[in-house]
Design an enzyme around this catalytic site. Structure first.
Site, PDB file in Angstrom:
ATOM      1  CB  SER A  55      -0.897   0.005   1.238  1.00 55.11           C
ATOM      2  OG  SER A  55      -0.099   0.230   2.385  1.00 55.11           O
ATOM      3  CG  ASP A  90      -3.545  -3.073  -2.013  1.00 54.36           C
ATOM      4  OD1 ASP A  90      -4.360  -3.352  -2.908  1.00 54.36           O
ATOM      5  OD2 ASP A  90      -3.792  -3.204  -0.792  1.00 54.36           O
ATOM      6  CG  HIS A  91      -6.495   0.172  -2.614  1.00 56.75           C
ATOM      7  ND1 HIS A  91      -7.768   0.298  -3.147  1.00 56.75           N
ATOM      8  CD2 HIS A  91      -6.482  -1.009  -1.950  1.00 56.75           C
ATOM      9  CE1 HIS A  91      -8.491  -0.753  -2.799  1.00 56.75           C
ATOM     10  NE2 HIS A  91      -7.739  -1.568  -2.085  1.00 56.75           N
ATOM     11  CG  ASP A 112      -9.100   2.761  -5.430  1.00 57.82           C
ATOM     12  OD1 ASP A 112     -10.086   3.141  -6.096  1.00 57.82           O
ATOM     13  OD2 ASP A 112      -9.150   2.483  -4.218  1.00 57.82           O
ATOM     14  CG  HIS A 185      -9.986  -2.573   2.207  1.00 58.33           C
ATOM     15  ND1 HIS A 185     -10.408  -1.536   1.427  1.00 58.33           N
ATOM     16  CD2 HIS A 185      -9.366  -3.445   1.377  1.00 58.33           C
ATOM     17  CE1 HIS A 185     -10.059  -1.766   0.169  1.00 58.33           C
ATOM     18  NE2 HIS A 185      -9.433  -2.914   0.103  1.00 58.33           N
ATOM     19  N   GLY A 186     -10.471  -4.625   6.240  1.00 59.82           N
ATOM     20  CA  GLY A 186     -10.470  -4.657   7.707  1.00 59.82           C
ATOM     21  C   GLY A 186     -11.576  -5.548   8.246  1.00 59.82           C
TER      22      GLY A 186
HETATM   23  P1  13P Z   1      -8.123  -7.042   4.408  1.00 63.68           P
HETATM   24  O1  13P Z   1      -7.275  -6.113   5.219  1.00 63.68           O
HETATM   25  O2  13P Z   1      -9.568  -6.974   4.795  1.00 63.68           O
HETATM   26  O3  13P Z   1      -7.613  -8.439   4.406  1.00 63.68           O
HETATM   27  O4  13P Z   1      -8.101  -6.508   2.895  1.00 63.68           O
HETATM   28  C1  13P Z   1      -6.898  -6.442   2.215  1.00 63.68           C
HETATM   29  C2  13P Z   1      -7.072  -5.805   0.881  1.00 63.68           C
HETATM   30  O5  13P Z   1      -8.096  -5.921   0.246  1.00 63.68           O
HETATM   31  C3  13P Z   1      -5.942  -5.030   0.341  1.00 63.68           C
HETATM   32  O6  13P Z   1      -6.256  -4.405  -0.850  1.00 63.68           O
END
Ligand code: 13P
Length: 290
Positions: A55, A90-91, A112, A185-186
């Site tokens: 990220s 990521d994103h 994203d 997420h999370g």
């Molecule tokens: P989680 O933190 O819910 O596992 O999601 C990770 C994610 O989608 C990263 O892009």
């Protein structure tokens, strides 16, 4: 494609093979050097290709894009890693961030632009695809908006429609797509409601692989259902953090005089590796044997 004398690769072949053969590739997000080492070691033991998700928060935390790429290359060489490894932004929140990642040696990026209306999402994604493909880098895009805890901000969920997915993919030539279909997420607050019907339809109408974000907290049954509806890549971050934290908390409680950070951090290694093994078997649609 395997680049040079390292095992670095973009995500094209691994994801297309997963789509064709009905399994999902794991994206495990990294948080630091130890995380990266544990993921590479365990996936190498399992002889499975892996996508290391990075990220922008992690990039900032660790020092920068080049630090990440050089660290991963160093670990691949020193640990004699023989599996295909993809370094994935990521994103990515902007064209500039994606360009910086590509220039530093990332082999895959997610742009994203899901916070914008579809035409702007398409415009931004298309520019990233042009730059990425010229550098043999794969691109993932997002349609709708996956909610959850992104760098401390709890975003809104907005589910993707089939029409929007088709339009974006046709206009951008992106390599994989993350349609928002209910995952966050999370940690989940309340019941997860994944829209498997739309997932199936999107998969039927698109040739490119689909990605499921927010893999933490989704039951094994729903993960299998998602794979059978066409999901070819599943992202996991929080779940590894949670099992690491549990082990470290116990270790510190039982060893309250230990101050060596190597011992403290490494006390979470077994939990991380066990969780990776469990997820990998699940994503390969194999029986889980611990
Ligand atoms: P989680 O933190 O819910 O596992 O999601 C990770 C994610 O989608 C990263 O892009």
């Amino acid at each position: 494609m395997i680049l040079g004398d390292t095992m670095l690769t973009n995500s094209k072949e691994m994801l297309l093979s997963a789509k064709k053969n009905n399994y999902a590739i794991a994206q495990f997000n990294i948080n630091n050097l130890e995380w990266t080492k544990y993921i590479l070691e365990e996936m190498n033991n399992l002889k499975a290709p892996v996508i290391l998700g990075v990220s922008e928060g992690t990039i900032q935390y660790m020092g920068g894009y080049k630090t990440i790429v050089n660290m991963i290359n160093g670990l691949i060489a020193d640990l004699k890693i023989e599996i295909p490894v993809c370094i994935h932004l990521d994103h990515g929140s902007s064209i500039d961030s994606c360009i910086q990642a590509i220039d530093a040696g990332f082999t895959s990026v997610m742009i994203d632009a899901s916070k914008y209306p579809l035409p702007e999402n398409i415009r931004i994604t298309r520019q990233v695809v042009l730059y990425a493909h010229a550098n043999d880098v794969t691109v993932e895009a997002e349609v709708g908006h996956i909610g959850g805890n992104e760098d401390g901000v709890r975003g809104q969920i907005l589910n993707a429609t089939l029409e929007d997915c088709l339009e974006l993919v046709k206009a951008t030539n992106v390599d994989s797509l993350a349609p928002a279909l209910g995952s966050v997420h999370g940690l989940y607050k309340g019941e997860l409601n994944l829209d498997f019907e739309i997932m199936k339809q999107i998969n039927k109408n698109l040739e490119i692989p689909l990605v499921l974000h927010g893999g933490t907290g989704i039951s094994d049954h729903k993960i299998k259902q998602a794979i059978s509806c066409g999901i070819s890549k599943i992202n996991i971050n929080t779940e590894l953090q949670l099992v690491w934290y549990q082990a470290v908390k116990e270790y510190i409680t039982e060893n309250n005089e230990v101050y060596d950070p190597r011992k403290v951090i490494a006390s979470g290694e077994k939990n991380i590796k066990d969780k990776i093994r469990e997820k990998q078997k699940l994503f390969m649609n194999q029986q889980i044997i611990n």
